[in-house]
Design a protein around this motif. Structure first.
Motif, PDB file in Angstrom:
ATOM      1  N   PRO A 183     -19.394  15.361  27.125  1.00  0.00           N
ATOM      2  CA  PRO A 183     -20.858  15.492  27.098  1.00  0.00           C
ATOM      3  C   PRO A 183     -21.480  15.762  28.463  1.00  0.00           C
ATOM      4  CG  PRO A 183     -20.268  13.189  27.111  1.00  0.00           C
ATOM      5  CD  PRO A 183     -18.964  13.966  27.090  1.00  0.00           C
ATOM      6  N   PHE A 184     -20.642  16.094  29.446  1.00  0.00           N
ATOM      7  CA  PHE A 184     -21.148  16.329  30.795  1.00  0.00           C
ATOM      8  C   PHE A 184     -20.669  17.683  31.319  1.00  0.00           C
ATOM      9  CE2 PHE A 184     -20.222  11.742  30.359  1.00  0.00           C
ATOM     10  CZ  PHE A 184     -21.512  11.247  30.424  1.00  0.00           C
ATOM     11  N   ASP A 185     -21.420  18.239  32.250  1.00  0.00           N
ATOM     12  CA  ASP A 185     -20.996  19.472  32.921  1.00  0.00           C
ATOM     13  C   ASP A 185     -20.104  19.056  34.087  1.00  0.00           C
ATOM     14  OD1 ASP A 185     -20.705  21.800  34.388  1.00  0.00           O
ATOM     15  OD2 ASP A 185     -22.729  22.507  33.951  1.00  0.00           O
ATOM     16  N   PHE A 186     -18.819  18.881  33.800  1.00  0.00           N
ATOM     17  CA  PHE A 186     -17.892  18.368  34.805  1.00  0.00           C
ATOM     18  C   PHE A 186     -17.639  19.364  35.933  1.00  0.00           C
ATOM     19  CE2 PHE A 186     -16.694  15.343  31.404  1.00  0.00           C
ATOM     20  CZ  PHE A 186     -16.773  14.168  32.127  1.00  0.00           C
ATOM     21  N   ASP A 187     -17.805  20.646  35.660  1.00  0.00           N
ATOM     22  CA  ASP A 187     -17.623  21.636  36.728  1.00  0.00           C
ATOM     23  C   ASP A 187     -18.654  21.421  37.830  1.00  0.00           C
ATOM     24  OD1 ASP A 187     -15.503  22.796  35.432  1.00  0.00           O
ATOM     25  OD2 ASP A 187     -16.728  24.303  34.413  1.00  0.00           O
ATOM     26  N   LYS A 188     -19.909  21.264  37.421  1.00  0.00           N
ATOM     27  CA  LYS A 188     -20.965  21.016  38.407  1.00  0.00           C
ATOM     28  C   LYS A 188     -20.784  19.658  39.064  1.00  0.00           C
ATOM     29  CE  LYS A 188     -24.623  23.918  36.453  1.00  0.00           C
ATOM     30  NZ  LYS A 188     -26.003  23.927  35.884  1.00  0.00           N
ATOM     31  N   LEU A 189     -20.314  18.689  38.275  1.00  0.00           N
ATOM     32  CA  LEU A 189     -20.081  17.352  38.821  1.00  0.00           C
ATOM     33  C   LEU A 189     -19.084  17.410  39.967  1.00  0.00           C
ATOM     34  CD1 LEU A 189     -20.303  14.211  38.654  1.00  0.00           C
ATOM     35  CD2 LEU A 189     -18.366  14.297  37.072  1.00  0.00           C
ATOM     36  N   GLY A 190     -17.974  18.124  39.760  1.00  0.00           N
ATOM     37  CA  GLY A 190     -16.960  18.226  40.806  1.00  0.00           C
ATOM     38  C   GLY A 190     -17.502  18.858  42.068  1.00  0.00           C
ATOM     39  N   VAL A 191     -18.303  19.907  41.907  1.00  0.00           N
ATOM     40  CA  VAL A 191     -18.888  20.584  43.075  1.00  0.00           C
ATOM     41  C   VAL A 191     -19.810  19.643  43.835  1.00  0.00           C
ATOM     42  CG1 VAL A 191     -20.432  22.428  43.814  1.00  0.00           C
ATOM     43  CG2 VAL A 191     -18.697  22.884  42.064  1.00  0.00           C
TER      44      VAL A 191
END
Length: 250
Positions: A19-27
């Motif tokens: 349920p999260f945008d993990f790509d943006k989270l990692g950045v």
């Protein structure tokens, strides 16, 4: 107690539910390791739009101007504030108690109706914002997230929707509170007990006191070798509480 089987189990694939945008989270975490993981996850949460096959029904109109309300409005000036607070602690006499009772009955009646009308006003104004979003902002109802009442979640903290009134005085806003993330140690323990995660994975995101360690969570979500697996785990043990909408005059 954790079973031996769960302790020795190899990790199993969890049901994909991200349920999260993990790509943006990692950045974002790489750019600023000091970020609060809960705040970032809440901001990057994806909210599914309302099911178009289950449209939200408009609330039925309730008659608020009742004889009981009109009687209360007429009576309040005659009963309001007739008993003044005593200058010192003492027992109220029967006449004072009777007057306070009469006052409270009329106040309660009026407040109940006023609260209902206030909610009705908020619903009407919120629907106004929804229609404006569709007609003027190109919002697609099938792709735009909504709250449980079916109102669009397009405002954000510090960025409210606004409806001006022609007289240039106070205007309506629809404001959205901050989203939050809640972490469930019980859900994590359930994953361990059922053998869906290993003891090593459990330890990778918990402290020595066996509580979820958010600093460790941040670390595993930035390691390429662990990222996909822990994205799944984080999705199973965290819940997004979306900020509520409110209608205000500013």
């Amino acid at each position: 107690m954790t079973s031996a089987a769960a302790t020795e189990s190899t990790s199993t694939e969890l049901v994909p539910s991200l349920p999260f945008d993990f790509d943006k989270l990692g950045v974002e975490l790489k750019n600023d390791p000091g970020l609060n993981i809960s705040d970032v996850l809440a901001r990057l949460a994806t909210i599914p739009p309302i099911d178009p096959d289950k449209p939200v029904k408009m609330a039925s109109v309730v008659e608020l101007v009742t004889g009981e309300l009109m009687h209360a409005i007429e009576e309040i000036p005659d009963v309001f504030g007739k008993v003044k607070p005593p200058a010192s602690r003492r027992v109220l006499n029967t006449t004072e108690l009777a007057k306070l009772r009469a006052e409270k009955i009329q106040i309660d009646t009026a407040m109940k109706a006023l609260a209902a009308r206030k909610n009705e006003i908020h619903t009407m104004v919120s629907v106004h914002f929804d229609v404006v979003a569709e007609q003027q902002k190109g919002i697609d109802p099938t792709k735009t997230p909504t709250n449980k009442k079916g109102h669009y979640l397009i405002a954000s903290p510090g960025n409210p929707e606004r409806a001006d009134v022609k007289d240039g005085l106070k205007y309506f806003t629809r404001e959205k509170a901050k989203d939050t993330v809640e972490w469930s140690m019980d859900a994590l323990l359930d994953l361990l007990e059922s053998g869906k995660i290993t003891r090593a994975e459990f330890r990778a995101i918990t402290s020595t006191q066996a509580v979820i360690d958010l600093d460790k969570v941040k670390r595993v979500l930035t390691l390429k070798s662990k990222m996909p697996r822990f994205q799944e785990i984080v999705s199973q043990i965290s819940t997004v509480k979306h900020g509520t909408l409110s209608i205000n005059l500013r």
